[in-house]
Scaffold this motif. Structure first.
Motif, PDB file in Angstrom:
ATOM      1  N   SER A   1       0.843  -1.203   0.000  1.00 23.83           N
ATOM      2  CA  SER A   1       0.000   0.000   0.000  1.00 23.83           C
ATOM      3  C   SER A   1       0.870   1.242   0.000  1.00 23.83           C
ATOM      4  CB  SER A   1      -0.920   0.003   1.226  1.00 23.83           C
ATOM      5  OG  SER A   1      -0.158  -0.037   2.426  1.00 23.83           O
ATOM      6  N   ALA A   2       0.301   2.315  -0.508  1.00 27.51           N
ATOM      7  CA  ALA A   2       1.001   3.599  -0.557  1.00 27.51           C
ATOM      8  C   ALA A   2       0.778   4.354   0.747  1.00 27.51           C
ATOM      9  CB  ALA A   2       0.498   4.423  -1.734  1.00 27.51           C
ATOM     10  N   THR A   3       1.853   4.876   1.319  1.00 24.46           N
ATOM     11  CA  THR A   3       1.770   5.685   2.531  1.00 24.46           C
ATOM     12  C   THR A   3       2.606   6.947   2.338  1.00 24.46           C
ATOM     13  OG1 THR A   3       3.727   4.803   3.671  1.00 24.46           O
ATOM     14  CG2 THR A   3       1.689   3.527   3.843  1.00 24.46           C
ATOM     15  N   ALA A   4       2.515   7.840   3.293  1.00 25.83           N
ATOM     16  CA  ALA A   4       3.307   9.064   3.216  1.00 25.83           C
ATOM     17  C   ALA A   4       4.800   8.769   3.290  1.00 25.83           C
ATOM     18  CB  ALA A   4       2.901  10.005   4.356  1.00 25.83           C
ATOM     19  N   SER A   5       5.159   7.598   3.821  1.00 27.70           N
ATOM     20  CA  SER A   5       6.566   7.216   3.956  1.00 27.70           C
ATOM     21  C   SER A   5       7.070   6.392   2.785  1.00 27.70           C
ATOM     22  CB  SER A   5       6.764   6.427   5.257  1.00 27.70           C
ATOM     23  OG  SER A   5       6.387   7.199   6.377  1.00 27.70           O
ATOM     24  N   GLY A   6       6.188   6.025   1.850  1.00 24.79           N
ATOM     25  CA  GLY A   6       6.584   5.227   0.692  1.00 24.79           C
ATOM     26  C   GLY A   6       5.670   4.041   0.475  1.00 24.79           C
ATOM     27  N   ILE A   7       6.267   2.862   0.295  1.00 23.50           N
ATOM     28  CA  ILE A   7       5.498   1.646   0.034  1.00 23.50           C
ATOM     29  C   ILE A   7       5.520   0.776   1.280  1.00 23.50           C
ATOM     30  CG2 ILE A   7       5.255  -0.391  -1.432  1.00 23.50           C
ATOM     31  CD1 ILE A   7       6.938   1.093  -3.538  1.00 23.50           C
ATOM     32  N   ALA A   8       4.357   0.540   1.879  1.00 22.92           N
ATOM     33  CA  ALA A   8       4.256  -0.306   3.068  1.00 22.92           C
ATOM     34  C   ALA A   8       4.029  -1.748   2.640  1.00 22.92           C
ATOM     35  CB  ALA A   8       3.121   0.162   3.964  1.00 22.92           C
ATOM     36  N   VAL A   9       4.871  -2.651   3.135  1.00 20.57           N
ATOM     37  CA  VAL A   9       4.735  -4.080   2.870  1.00 20.57           C
ATOM     38  C   VAL A   9       4.202  -4.739   4.139  1.00 20.57           C
ATOM     39  CG1 VAL A   9       5.920  -6.207   2.205  1.00 20.57           C
ATOM     40  CG2 VAL A   9       6.659  -4.005   1.250  1.00 20.57           C
ATOM     41  N   THR A  10       3.054  -5.402   4.015  1.00 23.14           N
ATOM     42  CA  THR A  10       2.400  -6.012   5.173  1.00 23.14           C
ATOM     43  C   THR A  10       2.133  -7.480   4.903  1.00 23.14           C
ATOM     44  OG1 THR A  10       1.299  -3.898   5.617  1.00 23.14           O
ATOM     45  CG2 THR A  10       0.424  -5.850   6.729  1.00 23.14           C
ATOM     46  N   PRO A  11       2.510  -8.395   5.826  1.00 22.61           N
ATOM     47  CA  PRO A  11       2.230  -9.810   5.615  1.00 22.61           C
ATOM     48  C   PRO A  11       0.728 -10.081   5.681  1.00 22.61           C
ATOM     49  CG  PRO A  11       3.077  -9.446   7.832  1.00 22.61           C
ATOM     50  CD  PRO A  11       3.204  -8.145   7.099  1.00 22.61           C
ATOM     51  N   ARG A  12       0.234 -10.783   4.687  1.00 24.31           N
ATOM     52  CA  ARG A  12      -1.188 -11.123   4.644  1.00 24.31           C
ATOM     53  C   ARG A  12      -1.439 -12.545   5.135  1.00 24.31           C
ATOM     54  NH1 ARG A  12      -3.635 -12.684   0.030  1.00 24.31           N
ATOM     55  NH2 ARG A  12      -1.869 -11.881  -1.177  1.00 24.31           N
ATOM     56  N   ARG A  13      -0.510 -13.428   4.824  1.00 21.78           N
ATOM     57  CA  ARG A  13      -0.602 -14.808   5.294  1.00 21.78           C
ATOM     58  C   ARG A  13       0.811 -15.361   5.423  1.00 21.78           C
ATOM     59  NH1 ARG A  13      -2.961 -19.309   1.386  1.00 21.78           N
ATOM     60  NH2 ARG A  13      -0.932 -18.847   0.463  1.00 21.78           N
ATOM     61  N   ILE A  14       1.115 -15.931   6.593  1.00 24.32           N
ATOM     62  CA  ILE A  14       2.438 -16.492   6.835  1.00 24.32           C
ATOM     63  C   ILE A  14       2.300 -17.979   7.115  1.00 24.32           C
ATOM     64  CG2 ILE A  14       4.478 -16.437   8.324  1.00 24.32           C
ATOM     65  CD1 ILE A  14       3.909 -13.521   8.885  1.00 24.32           C
ATOM     66  N   SER A  15       3.083 -18.780   6.430  1.00 27.19           N
ATOM     67  CA  SER A  15       3.082 -20.232   6.642  1.00 27.19           C
ATOM     68  C   SER A  15       4.453 -20.639   7.166  1.00 27.19           C
ATOM     69  CB  SER A  15       2.792 -20.971   5.333  1.00 27.19           C
ATOM     70  OG  SER A  15       1.525 -20.603   4.817  1.00 27.19           O
ATOM     71  N   VAL A  16       4.472 -21.357   8.287  1.00 27.44           N
ATOM     72  CA  VAL A  16       5.724 -21.855   8.863  1.00 27.44           C
ATOM     73  C   VAL A  16       5.699 -23.379   8.851  1.00 27.44           C
ATOM     74  CG1 VAL A  16       6.071 -19.835  10.308  1.00 27.44           C
ATOM     75  CG2 VAL A  16       4.785 -21.764  11.203  1.00 27.44           C
ATOM     76  N   ALA A  17       6.887 -23.970   8.962  1.00 29.59           N
ATOM     77  CA  ALA A  17       7.003 -25.422   8.842  1.00 29.59           C
ATOM     78  C   ALA A  17       6.196 -26.145   9.903  1.00 29.59           C
ATOM     79  CB  ALA A  17       8.467 -25.840   8.922  1.00 29.59           C
ATOM     80  N   SER A  18       6.150 -25.597  11.116  1.00 31.61           N
ATOM     81  CA  SER A  18       5.421 -26.270  12.201  1.00 31.61           C
ATOM     82  C   SER A  18       3.912 -26.143  12.071  1.00 31.61           C
ATOM     83  CB  SER A  18       5.859 -25.688  13.546  1.00 31.61           C
ATOM     84  OG  SER A  18       5.456 -24.327  13.648  1.00 31.61           O
ATOM     85  N   GLY A  19       3.484 -25.180  11.268  1.00 26.93           N
ATOM     86  CA  GLY A  19       2.045 -24.980  11.089  1.00 26.93           C
ATOM     87  C   GLY A  19       1.384 -24.239  12.225  1.00 26.93           C
ATOM     88  N   SER A  20       2.161 -23.671  13.143  1.00 33.58           N
ATOM     89  CA  SER A  20       1.611 -22.988  14.308  1.00 33.58           C
ATOM     90  C   SER A  20       1.188 -21.568  13.954  1.00 33.58           C
ATOM     91  CB  SER A  20       2.650 -22.951  15.434  1.00 33.58           C
ATOM     92  OG  SER A  20       2.243 -22.091  16.461  1.00 33.58           O
ATOM     93  N   SER A  21      -0.080 -21.242  14.148  1.00 34.77           N
ATOM     94  CA  SER A  21      -0.558 -19.889  13.880  1.00 34.77           C
ATOM     95  C   SER A  21       0.018 -18.900  14.871  1.00 34.77           C
ATOM     96  CB  SER A  21      -2.097 -19.857  13.924  1.00 34.77           C
ATOM     97  OG  SER A  21      -2.566 -20.274  15.204  1.00 34.77           O
ATOM     98  N   ALA A  22       0.263 -19.366  16.114  1.00 36.77           N
ATOM     99  CA  ALA A  22       0.853 -18.488  17.126  1.00 36.77           C
ATOM    100  C   ALA A  22       2.257 -18.080  16.714  1.00 36.77           C
ATOM    101  CB  ALA A  22       0.869 -19.188  18.485  1.00 36.77           C
ATOM    102  N   LEU A  23       3.028 -19.028  16.194  1.00 30.37           N
ATOM    103  CA  LEU A  23       4.385 -18.723  15.744  1.00 30.37           C
ATOM    104  C   LEU A  23       4.351 -17.774  14.549  1.00 30.37           C
ATOM    105  CD1 LEU A  23       7.389 -19.158  16.017  1.00 30.37           C
ATOM    106  CD2 LEU A  23       7.181 -21.232  14.632  1.00 30.37           C
ATOM    107  N   SER A  24       3.383 -17.967  13.668  1.00 34.31           N
ATOM    108  CA  SER A  24       3.238 -17.071  12.519  1.00 34.31           C
ATOM    109  C   SER A  24       3.036 -15.634  12.976  1.00 34.31           C
ATOM    110  CB  SER A  24       2.065 -17.522  11.648  1.00 34.31           C
ATOM    111  OG  SER A  24       2.279 -18.803  11.112  1.00 34.31           O
ATOM    112  N   SER A  25       2.227 -15.466  14.020  1.00 34.64           N
ATOM    113  CA  SER A  25       1.984 -14.119  14.540  1.00 34.64           C
ATOM    114  C   SER A  25       3.234 -13.531  15.178  1.00 34.64           C
ATOM    115  CB  SER A  25       0.852 -14.156  15.578  1.00 34.64           C
ATOM    116  OG  SER A  25      -0.359 -14.587  14.992  1.00 34.64           O
ATOM    117  N   LEU A  26       4.008 -14.366  15.833  1.00 33.02           N
ATOM    118  CA  LEU A  26       5.195 -13.893  16.528  1.00 33.02           C
ATOM    119  C   LEU A  26       6.278 -13.399  15.569  1.00 33.02           C
ATOM    120  CD1 LEU A  26       5.448 -16.607  19.341  1.00 33.02           C
ATOM    121  CD2 LEU A  26       4.899 -14.186  19.648  1.00 33.02           C
TER     122      LEU A  26
END
Length: 229
Positions: free
Chosen positions: A159-184
């Motif tokens: 997305s465009a912001t006053a600071s430039g281009i903001a990159v935001t994770p939309r979905r993260i997949s980790v090997a363990s499959g833990s959603s808590a770890l994805s958030s961390l």
């Protein structure tokens, strides 16, 4: 009558030639002023649109001016293929061709450019690579959390912001499959590409992932084309 027509055609031809030469000269002058005002490493390409040009020169009001810069650095970020269209340009003759600077302005500027992936890779977490995936930015690799190296992949939104281009994770997949770890670990995939300090005070207002980079749309209003304005 025939001689008159020949003379008339010659005169018209000379006027058209003078008009085009004047447009080229004005474009070069504007390019020099812009290069100096915005500290560009190379002179931009400038084309004054509209015919006749000489009436625009006389009035100091220009219908449309196109400008392009092959490559530049904005706040440490490489930007390629910047193009800008200036409308409502006000450049009185004595300012444009003389030494004045106070009145050379553009009411509106719109443009676009590409931030190559090479300018983004240096801002990624160590061990993470990026790729274009169907118009989206995808990050894959390994990250370290609490001393443990974790295989991970992430889909992102831009997305465009006053600071430039903001990159935001939309979905993260980790090997363990833990959603808590994805958030961390999500913070490692959230960053800003500081596309600021563009010529003509252009600011980013829209972004699109394209093969090889991120395409940005830009705009500005009430812009000074010369230093001291």
């Amino acid at each position: 009558m025939r001689k008159f027509l020949v003379v008339l055609i010659v005169l018209v031809g000379l006027l058209v030639a003078a008009d085009r030469v004047g447009a080229v000269v004005a474009g070069r002058e504007i390019a020099s002023r812009v290069q100096t005002a915005y500290n560009l490493s190379s002179k931009p390409s400038v084309s004054v649109r509209g015919f006749p040009f000489l009436t625009q020169l006389a009035s100091g009001n220009y219908h449309e001016i196109d400008m392009s810069v092959k490559s530049l650095s904005a706040n440490g970020v490489t930007v390629d293929g910047l193009t800008a269209r200036l409308t409502g340009v006000r450049a009185p003759l004595h300012d444009l061709l003389g030494h004045g600077t106070s009145s050379v302005t553009a009411a509106n500027v719109t443009g676009s450019a590409t931030v190559p992936f090479s300018s983004i890779r240096g801002r990624l977490p160590r061990g993470v690579q990026l790729s274009e995936d169907g118009g989206a930015l995808r990050l894959t690799g390994r990250v370290t959390y609490l001393g443990v190296t974790i295989p991970v992949s992430a889909d992102t939104s831009l997305s465009a912001t006053a600071s430039g281009i903001a990159v935001t994770p939309r979905r993260i997949s980790v090997a363990s499959g833990s959603s808590a770890l994805s958030s961390l670990i999500s913070g490692q995939f959230r960053f800003v590409i500081p596309v600021t300090g563009l010529p003509l005070h252009l600011s980013v207002n829209a972004v699109t992932v394209v093969p090889g980079g991120v395409r940005v749309s830009t705009s500005a209003a009430h812009v000074a084309l010369t230093s001291g304005s």
